[in-house]
Design an enzyme around this catalytic site. Structure first.
Site, mmCIF file in Angstrom:
data_model
loop_
_atom_site.group_PDB
_atom_site.id
_atom_site.type_symbol
_atom_site.label_atom_id
_atom_site.label_comp_id
_atom_site.label_asym_id
_atom_site.label_seq_id
_atom_site.Cartn_x
_atom_site.Cartn_y
_atom_site.Cartn_z
ATOM 1 N N HIS A 83 0.797 -0.744 0.055
ATOM 2 C CA HIS A 83 0.144 -0.107 -0.369
ATOM 3 C C HIS A 83 1.037 1.307 -0.264
ATOM 4 C CE1 HIS A 83 -2.572 3.495 2.577
ATOM 5 N NE2 HIS A 83 -2.912 3.550 1.156
ATOM 6 N N GLU A 86 1.907 2.268 -3.289
ATOM 7 C CA GLU A 86 0.894 2.408 -4.682
ATOM 8 C C GLU A 86 0.805 4.059 -4.272
ATOM 9 O OE1 GLU A 86 -3.321 3.352 -3.442
ATOM 10 O OE2 GLU A 86 -3.229 1.633 -3.124
ATOM 11 N N GLU A 163 -3.831 8.352 6.966
ATOM 12 C CA GLU A 163 -5.075 7.743 6.828
ATOM 13 C C GLU A 163 -4.571 6.891 7.650
ATOM 14 O OE1 GLU A 163 -5.366 4.786 3.013
ATOM 15 O OE2 GLU A 163 -3.694 6.303 2.814
#
Length: 471
Positions: A83, A86, A163
């Site tokens: 992640h 990404e 996040e």
């Protein structure tokens, strides 16, 4: 579960909900079985597989690159690196500066994003079909020439930390889901969350990212999918021009990480500040990839639909509508690459003990095990599956995503077109058989969320995202 790089438009957010795909949305009136459009296939000399699905209804195309790597492939110590990487794919190459690729797509009137799952990482753009070459040029550029700058990495790591705080630390239900998976899975890559453990996020280095890029981001570990108003031969020529020169890399075979057999119920408890208690149950079950008999995976899909397919399904009708629970749902991901979970989740009414919630859910499981699903109920679910397939084919993105998931997890895109027929072949006895075989206490994990009492000491945020008490 998917994590996304940034908040998409409302339309795109709805499309991304098909991550569960055929876990699935069982909604809509009965329809005839949809005819499958032909997919055109070619593999470049460097190993990149190119799949093209023409759809001329609008002068638009979606361009998607799927890498065969997700959070389940991460070793200990760098969980969440798929992640994190990404995010870094948007931070520039030797040619483009940070965010410049996104700016180009925006100027062309398109949309772009990316998502990481347990079994894959994908990047996509949807825009005018006439601009397909521009997209290919710059997507191929970051496949081959990504620039991993230390300062950009430090800034983006702060974004991922935020996040984690908003989606995990401050979200009790997300923490409960993490607890369920971490307790249920002891040896497979589904043990840890897609976003990673907080301690690992803090410890990433640029060298970790470079190693991940060199190990997994290669044309022979990817699939290019184009759906829209395009000519397949023209797409193949563009792919050869822009992706063809990228050198393949040696992709080491993944070490086996099969989940160990479970021989009894596992329980875990999470006590944190929260508004409402909640209970999650997960039975270890095969996916379409791991099932010895694929009919079992389709029967499990129907079983999830019986329980939670629509507003008339059993959990909503028998428990929520009758005031026995505040809410309840069931889910199953047929397209997982490894052994997965058949899950039930519920929130109690005010003051209702969680052991009563568990008993109500168990009654529904026992009903699946003991009583054949009625013919009318079964036909309704099958009709809804077909209708859902028809509606979702209105979306170029959905068509590409379905192909991408099936191809990336190892089923092959052809299997996607067999889904409706396979669901229609499921019988009531098939559903009862898989319920008896797999929805068993020896495969069960139960995780509970109990709100912290007012007089307890405030808890510090857990470095693992909330796995505080495991029994």
């Amino acid at each position: 579960m998917l994590t996304q790089r940034k908040t998409p438009s409302p339309v795109l957010a709805g499309l991304l909900a098909v991550a569960s795909l055929v876990a699935g949305p069982f909604v809509g009136p009965a329809q005839a079985k949809p005819a499958a459009a032909p997919v055109h296939e070619r593999t470049l000399d460097n190993g990149l597989k190119v799949l093209v699905l023409p759809d001329p209804r609008a002068p638009v195309a979606t361009h998607q690159v799927w890498y065969k790597v997700g959070s389940a492939d991460e070793p200990g110590g760098i969980t969440g690196i798929a992640h994190m990487f990404e995010h870094m794919m948007f931070k520039g190459t030797e040619t483009l500066g940070p965010g410049e690729f996104s700016d180009i797509i925006a100027r062309l009137g398109g949309e772009e994003n990316a998502f990481t799952g347990r079994d894959f990482t994908a990047y996509f753009q949807t825009l005018s079909a006439a601009e397909l070459e521009t997209v290919m040029r710059w997507e191929a550029d970051r496949m081959a020439n990504l620039k991993l700058d230390a300062d950009e990495f430090a800034r983006e790591k702060d974004v991922v930390r935020e996040e984690w705080r908003s989606r995990v630390r401050d979200n009790p239900n997300a923490r409960l889901d993490q607890l369920l998976h971490a307790t249920a899975f002891s040896s497979s890559g589904y043990h840890h969350p897609i976003i990673g453990w907080k301690t690992d996020i803090d410890a990433y280095t640029v060298d970790d990212l470079r190693d991940w890029y060199q190990t997994h981001y290669a044309p022979n570990n990817a699939t290019l999918i184009v759906v829209g108003d395009v000519d397949p031969e023209a797409v193949f020529e563009l792919a050869e021009t822009h992706y063809g020169p990228i050198e393949p890399r040696e992709i080491a075979a993944a070490k086996p990480r099969e989940e160990m057999a479970q021989h009894g119920t596992r329980r875990a408890e999470l006590v944190i500040p929260a508004r409402l208690p909640r209970l999650s149950m997960g039975f270890k079950v095969p996916s379409l990839v791991t099932a010895e008999d694929p009919r079992e995976a389709y029967a499990l899909t129907v079983a999830a639909g019986v329980l939670s397919g629509d507003s008339g399904a059993r959990l909503a009708n028998d428990l929520v509508r009758q005031g026995k629970l505040a809410n309840a749902s069931a889910s199953y991901n047929i397209n997982a690459r490894q052994t997965t979970l058949f899950s039930l989740d519920a929130t109690p009414k005010n003051g209702q003990p969680l052991d009563e919630v568990e008993s109500l859910l168990r009654e529904q499981v026992e009903r699946l095990r003991d009583e054949p699903v009625g013919e009318e109920e079964l036909d309704r679910i099958k009709a809804q599956v077909v209708a859902s397939e028809v509606y979702q084919r209105d979306s170029l993105f959905y068509q590409g995503m379905k192909i991408g998931i099936y191809e990336t997890v190892g089923l092959g895109y052809e299997q996607a077109d067999r889904f409706v027929e396979a669901i229609q072949a499921v019988t009531a006895e098939d559903v009862r058989a898989v319920a008896r075989k797999y929805l068993d206490d020896r495969r069960l994990t139960v995780a509970t969320l109990e709100p912290e009492s007012d007089d307890s000491e405030p808890a510090l945020p857990s470095p693992t995202g909330g796995i505080d008490r495991v029994h």
